[in-house]
Each structure stands twice: as C-alpha cells, then as structure tokens.
Design a protein around this motif. Structure first.
Motif, PDB file in Angstrom:
ATOM      1  N   SER A  14     -25.055 -13.834  17.693  1.00  0.00           N
ATOM      2  CA  SER A  14     -25.062 -14.736  18.848  1.00  0.00           C
ATOM      3  C   SER A  14     -23.671 -15.313  19.085  1.00  0.00           C
ATOM      4  O   SER A  14     -22.916 -15.558  18.142  1.00  0.00           O
ATOM      5  CB  SER A  14     -26.076 -15.870  18.647  1.00  0.00           C
ATOM      6  OG  SER A  14     -25.731 -16.669  17.535  1.00  0.00           O
ATOM      7  N   ALA A  27     -23.301 -16.850  14.186  1.00  0.00           N
ATOM      8  CA  ALA A  27     -23.037 -17.751  15.312  1.00  0.00           C
ATOM      9  C   ALA A  27     -21.530 -17.872  15.503  1.00  0.00           C
ATOM     10  O   ALA A  27     -20.830 -18.396  14.647  1.00  0.00           O
ATOM     11  CB  ALA A  27     -23.659 -19.124  15.076  1.00  0.00           C
ATOM     12  N   ALA A  58     -23.897 -21.293  20.185  1.00  0.00           N
ATOM     13  CA  ALA A  58     -24.730 -20.209  19.658  1.00  0.00           C
ATOM     14  C   ALA A  58     -25.567 -20.689  18.480  1.00  0.00           C
ATOM     15  O   ALA A  58     -26.740 -20.328  18.340  1.00  0.00           O
ATOM     16  CB  ALA A  58     -23.844 -19.034  19.242  1.00  0.00           C
ATOM     17  N   LEU A  59     -24.966 -21.510  17.632  1.00  0.00           N
ATOM     18  CA  LEU A  59     -25.706 -22.062  16.488  1.00  0.00           C
ATOM     19  C   LEU A  59     -26.857 -22.940  16.969  1.00  0.00           C
ATOM     20  O   LEU A  59     -27.993 -22.813  16.495  1.00  0.00           O
ATOM     21  CB  LEU A  59     -24.755 -22.867  15.604  1.00  0.00           C
ATOM     22  CG  LEU A  59     -25.394 -23.544  14.386  1.00  0.00           C
ATOM     23  CD1 LEU A  59     -25.864 -22.514  13.377  1.00  0.00           C
ATOM     24  CD2 LEU A  59     -24.411 -24.520  13.737  1.00  0.00           C
ATOM     25  N   ASN A  81     -29.755 -20.930  18.617  1.00  0.00           N
ATOM     26  CA  ASN A  81     -30.429 -19.880  17.856  1.00  0.00           C
ATOM     27  C   ASN A  81     -30.910 -20.286  16.467  1.00  0.00           C
ATOM     28  O   ASN A  81     -31.588 -19.501  15.809  1.00  0.00           O
ATOM     29  CB  ASN A  81     -29.496 -18.664  17.725  1.00  0.00           C
ATOM     30  CG  ASN A  81     -29.309 -17.944  19.037  1.00  0.00           C
ATOM     31  OD1 ASN A  81     -30.171 -17.195  19.493  1.00  0.00           O
ATOM     32  ND2 ASN A  81     -28.168 -18.168  19.685  1.00  0.00           N
TER      33      ASN A  81
END
Length: 325
Positions: free
Chosen positions: A18, A86, A91-92, A95
């Motif tokens: 991600s 990530a 993104a972290l 997700n």
C-alpha cells in the motif's frame, strides 16, 4: 540471516502492498505475484485502486493497494494480511485494519515526518501508538536507501524516488526467501526500451534484498509451502479478462450474440478492451460517448435479441442509474 530470525512456515501467506497512487504498488505486487507463481505457489490477487480523481499526494483518499495470497490451496486474495507494506502514513492508517494480529508491518520510515503525519490526519507524532498497532513494526529507510543506491546513477531525484517501490519489493523478496532472478526478468521485460531505468531498478531491488539480509531484525520471516510443478501451459489472468471471457462463454452457451456498450473508466476499461479484440467470436463491442449512452445501447441491444452487457465502476454506476431504473 534466516537462521537468526523467527521463521514461520505456512501453507499460505497474504501480503498487502500500500502507498500513494503514484508509488507503484500495483507493479511491485504483480512482480511478487509472478515470482511466487514461478516457484510453484498458487496465487490470487486483489488490486485496490482509489475511487477518486487523483487525490493530493500523501492524503487518505489517494491510497492505492495491491493484496496477494500465495501458497497452496489458494482460492481468494484473503480477507486479512500477514504482512502489510505501508509506504506512507496514509497507507498505514487506511490499511492497518486489514492486518492479522501478530502480523508484520513494514514502513518507509523516511516518509513518516511531521508533515507526512499531518497530511494523513494523525493527531500525534507516534502513529504506531495512536493506531494501537499490535504487530511487529519494521522501520525501513526506503527512501534514503534508494537514494544511496542510485547516488551515482545519473538519474534525477524524481526518477530515483520512483524506484522506492522496487527497494520495498527487494526487502519483501528477502522476507519470503524469493530469489531475485524472476523479478529481474520481469523488470527487464517492462523496461526493455529504457535500459538506464532497468539498471537502476536492478540495483535497487538488490539493495532492498541485501538490506533485509543485514539488519538482524527480530522480524518473523516466512517460508511458504509450494506445490509440485506440473508441466503444462499456465495463464496469468486478471479479473477483468476472466469477466470478458465469461461473457463470451455465456454468449456461446445461450446461442445469443454478445454486445457490449460501454464508456472507458478505470479499472473496468480492460473489459471493453478485451472484448473489442474478439470480433472473430462475433462479439460487438462499442465505445459509447458517455455512461448513459453505454447502458442505453445495452438495453437497445437486449431488445434486439442480444446478450447485452455494459461495464463501469464507482461513479460510472451513478451516471447509469437512470437507465438502469
């Protein structure tokens, strides 16, 4: 250094890449998928594109992902992942809910500066504590290591940063004991007309792999069970291609000619492109001027006796709603 780490042997493992929509997560995920398939793993993938028009870099709405399940007896991409990569705080944040308890999070710690955290709407400077992450967090300086690996490459800074995904891919290949030969073949094929870009990516993927070998981190590594390879012809197929082939098969079995009226929209455009190639099978594929025309042309074709189809995604469905009604 696998003997110095906690090695988990599993029937299958789910990995989720991600990052920002420009971070190349689809490419990294596809290469990892194909390398794994070449080693005898069954694979199933799920590309996850942002539904919006290109969002601001580093924002929550611009996160792109690619999830893949590899191993034996694989039938789906999986609901939760064992490993999450990530590339930035957004993104972290978007997700982390997909990570299994006790899994592994790999982050580009160079992209977790205060400004990056603010873009992702974090309230503190400790995103891992704020998200209450119960997982092994591996902080990898992806950006700075990529720059170091390509310091003498002659590439400009923008081109160098585009290689960050391949450094992360090299690290993941180390994590899963995947040899780099298959990945290098794919990169060479993709950048066949850009030898300088291939050389840069080849150097970076090796740097990522070697970084994993050298960090002595207390991170679990994975050995994935494989199935014995059976000689034959194998096909790498995505969902859109499978959907298009399914329509053709349904047309053949029903005895009705297939008609597709559609308007291009990512990621559904592939269905239109695949069916446009199949005139030899009697398929009529028409690119209409807008979404409403797409659904209306399909309705008209159905009245004329065709197996009629239209395709779209996200906002395109809203535009078709009147015709569908």
């Amino acid at each position: 250094m696998l003997d110095k780490t906690n090695v988990k042997t599993l029937d299958k493992v789910v990995v989720r890449f991600s990052g920002d929509s420009g971070d190349g997560m689809q490419l990294a995920g596809n290469i990892f998928t194909n390398v794994s398939a070449g080693l005898g793993n069954k694979v199933s993938t799920f590309p996850d594109y942002p539904a919006e028009v290109r969002a601001p870099q580093g924002s929550l709405s611009g996160v792109s992902g690619f999830q893949v399940s590899v191993g034996v007896d694989v039938h789906t991409p999986g609901d939760l992942c064992d490993v999450l990569i990530a590339m930035n705080p957004a993104a972290l944040k978007q997700n982390i809910r997909f990570l299994k308890p006790g899994g592994v999070v790999i982050v580009d710690i160079d992209s977790f500066k205060e400004a990056d955290l603010k873009k992702a709407l974090f309230e503190t400077l400790d995103p891992f504590k704020e998200l209450d992450i119960k997982a092994q967090v591996v902080e990898v300086p992806v950006t700075s290591m990529t720059k170091a690996a390509l310091a003498d490459s002659g590439l400009d800074n923008k081109s160098i940063l585009k290689c960050r995904n391949i450094f992360a891919l090299g690290f993941v290949c180390w994590l899963f004991d995947r040899p780099l030969e298959g990945a290098l073949r794919m990169l060479k094929g993709k950048f066949a007309k850009k030898p300088a870009i291939f050389e840069a990516n080849a150097k970076v993927i090796e740097a990522g792999y070697n970084y994993g070998n050298n960090i002595h981190a207390t991170v679990s590594t994975y050995r994935i069970e494989t199935e014995e390879a059976v000689p034959g012809v194998y096909t790498d197929i995505n969902g859109n291609t499978a959907t298009a082939w399914g329509f053709i098969a349904a047309s053949e079995k029903s005895g009705r000619p297939l008609f597709l009226g559609s308007y291009p929209i990512t990621p559904a455009t592939d269905i239109l492109q695949e069916l446009a190639k199949r005139k030899d099978l009697g398929v009529k594929a028409v690119q209409m001027e807008d979404e409403i025309a797409g659904v209306c042309s399909a309705i008209g074709a159905s009245f004329a006796g065709h197996l009629a189809v239209t395709s779209t995604s996200g906002p395109g469905l809203a535009l078709k709603s009147e015709g569908i009604g």
